[in-house]
Scaffold this active site. Structure first.
Site, PDB file in Angstrom:
ATOM      1  N   ARG A  82      12.120  -6.031   5.107  1.00 10.15           N
ATOM      2  CA  ARG A  82      12.100  -4.696   4.516  1.00 10.15           C
ATOM      3  C   ARG A  82      12.781  -3.628   5.389  1.00 10.15           C
ATOM      4  O   ARG A  82      12.791  -3.721   6.609  1.00 10.15           O
ATOM      5  CB  ARG A  82      10.673  -4.277   4.148  1.00 10.15           C
ATOM      6  N   ARG A 112      -9.668   0.968   8.818  1.00 10.90           N
ATOM      7  CA  ARG A 112      -9.323  -0.412   9.158  1.00 10.90           C
ATOM      8  C   ARG A 112     -10.422  -1.111   9.950  1.00 10.90           C
ATOM      9  O   ARG A 112     -10.269  -2.281  10.276  1.00 10.90           O
ATOM     10  CB  ARG A 112      -8.047  -0.423  10.007  1.00 10.90           C
ATOM     11  N   ARG A 138      -0.673  -8.482  13.387  1.00 15.78           N
ATOM     12  CA  ARG A 138      -1.200  -7.482  12.446  1.00 15.78           C
ATOM     13  C   ARG A 138      -2.075  -8.156  11.378  1.00 15.78           C
ATOM     14  O   ARG A 138      -3.101  -7.631  10.982  1.00 15.78           O
ATOM     15  CB  ARG A 138      -0.043  -6.697  11.814  1.00 15.78           C
ATOM     16  N   ARG A 156      11.284  -0.887  10.778  1.00 18.96           N
ATOM     17  CA  ARG A 156      10.192  -0.646  11.708  1.00 18.96           C
ATOM     18  C   ARG A 156      10.251  -1.664  12.849  1.00 18.96           C
ATOM     19  O   ARG A 156      10.435  -2.852  12.606  1.00 18.96           O
ATOM     20  CB  ARG A 156       8.852  -0.780  10.977  1.00 18.96           C
ATOM     21  N   LYS A 169       0.836  -1.219   0.000  1.00 19.46           N
ATOM     22  CA  LYS A 169       0.000   0.000   0.000  1.00 19.46           C
ATOM     23  C   LYS A 169       0.865   1.260   0.000  1.00 19.46           C
ATOM     24  O   LYS A 169       0.635   2.172  -0.781  1.00 19.46           O
ATOM     25  CB  LYS A 169      -0.922   0.033   1.234  1.00 19.46           C
TER      26      LYS A 169
HETATM   27  P1  AMP Z   1       0.828   0.536   9.137  1.00 20.51           P
HETATM   28  O1  AMP Z   1       1.997   1.422   8.914  1.00 20.51           O
HETATM   29  O2  AMP Z   1      -0.369   0.933   8.319  1.00 20.51           O
HETATM   30  O3  AMP Z   1       1.150  -0.925   8.987  1.00 20.51           O
HETATM   31  O4  AMP Z   1       0.387   0.745  10.668  1.00 20.51           O
HETATM   32  C1  AMP Z   1       1.261   0.426  11.724  1.00 20.51           C
HETATM   33  C2  AMP Z   1       0.471   0.315  13.032  1.00 20.51           C
HETATM   34  O5  AMP Z   1      -0.152   1.563  13.326  1.00 20.51           O
HETATM   35  C3  AMP Z   1      -0.676  -0.701  12.995  1.00 20.51           C
HETATM   36  O6  AMP Z   1      -0.230  -2.014  13.281  1.00 20.51           O
HETATM   37  C4  AMP Z   1      -1.590  -0.132  14.091  1.00 20.51           C
HETATM   38  O7  AMP Z   1      -1.087  -0.414  15.381  1.00 20.51           O
HETATM   39  C5  AMP Z   1      -1.453   1.372  13.865  1.00 20.51           C
HETATM   40  N1  AMP Z   1      -2.449   1.874  12.879  1.00 20.51           N
HETATM   41  C6  AMP Z   1      -2.188   2.444  11.664  1.00 20.51           C
HETATM   42  N2  AMP Z   1      -3.306   2.796  11.026  1.00 20.51           N
HETATM   43  C7  AMP Z   1      -4.330   2.447  11.855  1.00 20.51           C
HETATM   44  C8  AMP Z   1      -5.739   2.529  11.760  1.00 20.51           C
HETATM   45  N3  AMP Z   1      -6.342   3.036  10.672  1.00 20.51           N
HETATM   46  N4  AMP Z   1      -6.464   2.085  12.819  1.00 20.51           N
HETATM   47  C9  AMP Z   1      -5.889   1.586  13.910  1.00 20.51           C
HETATM   48  N5  AMP Z   1      -4.565   1.449  14.068  1.00 20.51           N
HETATM   49  C10 AMP Z   1      -3.777   1.870  13.046  1.00 20.51           C
END
Ligand code: AMP
Length: 214
Positions: free
Chosen positions: A127, A88, A172, A161, A13
């Protein structure tokens, strides 16, 4: 144009959002990036989110929807939004509908990146990104051309990360299956979902997305 990129962690994404932004009047709105910035800056939101993110669980709906609302408020009407990692949950879908209406925007497309979950753990755990410009790399699939130096900006600093470890990735994925996948039927009923094969190479995924956007 306002679009959502949907797919499990590691589906691409972020990469595809960055590619779409290039050369277009669009902005990537990644709640993950916003939360990581808040954690780094030690803001009240960051302090709340840090441990939840490290476990791979979802941060509260209110927090992420407020971040999106605030970001949209800074954008002129001619600039499109690419939602990356938001919404989400069903709650976030409703919140986004309300927020978009308030900002005089409508949702044009939801692009679902279809991926083979087994391959994702392998993708995610290898990554890393350039600490300066954010260019993405991978231990097995995309190392810098000159070892230790970013192809794009020449920086020698890279970062990973903290939630890209196998155990957190599994949580996740489970969160995605339980809470995010169920939001798709709602968007399907609206007739705005396009499916793209996220396992193809990056360029093919980009062209498939372009095609889906018409
Ligand atoms: P991402 O970078 O999108 O993989 O997000 C990393 C982490 O941030 C996720 O595992 C969640 O803990 C939190 N997070 C990001 N976006 C959301 C969202 N829309 N709703 C809830 N938690 C989020």
């Amino acid at each position: 144009m306002n679009i959502i990129l949907l797919g499990p962690p590691g589906a691409g994404k972020g990469t595809q959002a960055q590619r779409l932004v290039d050369g277009r009047a669009m902005r990537q709105l990644s709640t993950g990036d916003m939360l990581r910035a808040a954690v780094k800056a030690g803001t009240p939101v960051g302090l709340k989110a840090k441990a939840v993110m490290e476990r791979g669980e979802l941060v509260s709906d209110e927090i992420v929807s407020e971040l999106i609302d605030a970001e949209l408020a800074t954008m002129g009407p001619a600039v499109g939004a690419i939602f990356d990692g938001y919404p989400r949950t069903g709650e976030q879908v409703s919140a986004l509908d309300e927020i978009l209406a308030r900002h005089g925007r409508r949702l044009d497309r939801v692009i679902e990146l279809e991926v083979d979950e087994d391959a994702l753990v392998d993708r995610i755990t290898g990554r890393f990104t350039c600490a300066n410009c954010g260019e993405g790399y991978h231990d097995r699939y995309k190392l810098p051309r000159q070892p230790g130096t970013c192809d794009k900006c020449g920086s020698t600093e890279f970062k990973r990360r903290p939630d890209d470890n196998e155990q957190t990735v599994r949580t996740r994925m489970a969160e995605y299956r339980a809470k995010t996948q169920p939001i798709l039927p709602d968007y399907e009923r609206r007739g705005i979902v396009a499916r793209v094969d996220g396992m193809a190479d990056m360029d093919s995924v980009s062209s498939a997305i372009e095609q889906a956007l018409g």
